[in-house]
Design an enzyme around this catalytic site. Structure first.
Site, short mmCIF file in Angstrom:
data_model
loop_
_atom_site.label_atom_id
_atom_site.label_comp_id
_atom_site.label_asym_id
_atom_site.label_seq_id
_atom_site.Cartn_x
_atom_site.Cartn_y
_atom_site.Cartn_z
CB SER A 13 92.55 70.78 0.27
OG SER A 13 92.40 69.35 -0.28
CG HIS A 26 97.51 68.66 0.84
ND1 HIS A 26 97.16 69.24 -0.47
CD2 HIS A 26 96.12 68.55 1.24
CE1 HIS A 26 95.83 69.45 -0.47
NE2 HIS A 26 95.23 68.99 0.26
CG ASP A 78 100.23 70.36 -2.06
OD1 ASP A 78 99.72 69.34 -1.49
OD2 ASP A 78 99.92 71.56 -2.15
#
Length: 339
Positions: free
Chosen positions: A150, A319, A292
């Site tokens: 991320s 995610h 995601d």
């Protein structure tokens, strides 16, 4: 008949010897992996690293798991502002493969020094922080793999742009290479996937800047987080993930990301490195997931723009695909690291 019996005994003896050698090798590898390399007071692999910043010295918390002179994975957590703790699932997969990895809380996160000086929430400064951590831990191009998830993926890409001469490989997990393209994906895909009535109420709260209203998270959890952040039932979300998310540094998060979950509006709003990926020449694994918050097609395209890139797709993941598509995530990651 005697020849048959003798042959059977001979084969059994060979098999037994082979098993003993295998067991011996496993024991040897295990002993090496868990070999204690600390001197002085033992801390379980924890090392506090003093770093220099434009605002003085701070201490950064790290913890080493295992010992492998050829594979050392430095983990850069997301958020921005979360902690290393959601990476704890790595302990269920990497030690069995003899892969060393290093937890690391960025400045202002988790066990590292706390500060509310928002001038330190700056991408180039975070890059220099990673470099100081690398030097202190004596990691280099012969063993260092940087894994950024991320926001950590942004940091990993930026670090590689400047310091790839010090790394052996790169893993960009669940992160696109362009904030503007992420904004478009959030607007054109993620928003349209949501119930229009729910989206309207969320937009209304955002327009008022009412992000602290309990209703905002009440709407996001089942309609966004449960679909695109972690697809496990919310009441079964992994404890390390909950623990990490509960400690997010909101000052850091809002400064860099912005308060909204739909796109980026903070310092990273115009960040775009898609056209610069061609300059990262070290072997790089890009990990994307079907559900995601980040566009999986964009991440697949990233892998093709990287000179030595490859793509790992998690068809059941979101995610946090290291949790909701664990088997594919870790098999792919381990194969990359060992290759």
């Amino acid at each position: 008949m005697k020849k048959t019996i003798f042959l059977s005994i001979f084969i059994f003896a060979i098999m037994l010897m082979s098993c003993n050698k295998t067991d011996s090798k496993v024991a040897e590898n295990t002993a090496t992996y868990f070999q204690n390399t600390e001197t002085g007071i033992q801390t379980g692999g924890v090392k506090m690293i003093p770093i220099e910043t434009p605002k003085g010295k701070f201490n950064i918390w790290t913890k080493r798991i295992g010992n492998n002179p050829k594979i050392k994975v430095l983990l850069l957590n997301g958020g921005p502002g979360a902690t290393h703790e959601y990476f704890e699932c790595f302990e269920s997969f990497l030690p069995a493969e003899g892969i060393e990895f290093i937890y690391y809380d960025q400045l202002g996160c988790g066990n590292s020094s706390a500060t509310q000086d928002i001038s330190l929430w700056d991408l180039p400064r975070f890059v220099e922080e990673v470099e100081q951590v690398r030097q202190a831990l004596h990691l280099d191009k012969d063993n260092l793999y940087v894994l950024g998830h991320s926001w950590g993926g942004i940091l990993a890409m930026e670090y590689a742009m400047k310091y790839q001469q010090h790394i052996k490989g790169l893993i960009i997990s669940n992160m696109m290479a362009s904030a503007p393209e992420y904004d478009r994906y959030a607007e054109e895909v993620l928003s349209k996937d949501m119930d229009p009535t729910v989206l309207k109420e969320i937009r209304s709260l955002e327009a008022k800047g009412d992000f602290n209203n309990p209703r905002y998270m009440e709407l996001l959890l089942p309609n966004f987080y449960a679909k695109h952040v972690c697809r496990l039932p919310i009441d079964q979300w992994p404890e390390p993930m909950n623990r990490s998310f509960s400690k997010i540094n909101q000052s850091l998060y809002v400064t860099m990301q912005g308060p909204s979950e739909f796109g980026i509006s903070g310092k990273l709003e115009k960040w775009d490195r898609k056209n610069d990926l061609k300059n990262i020449t070290v072997p790089t694994l890009v990990i994307g997931a079907r559900y995601d918050t980040m566009d999986p097609k964009h991440m697949e395209a990233m892998s093709k723009l990287l000179p030595n890139g490859q793509y790992l797709f998690c068809p059941n993941g979101s995610h946090m695909s290291m949790y909701d598509d664990q088997d594919i995530y870790f098999k792919g990651l381990i194969a990359f690291l060992k290759k």
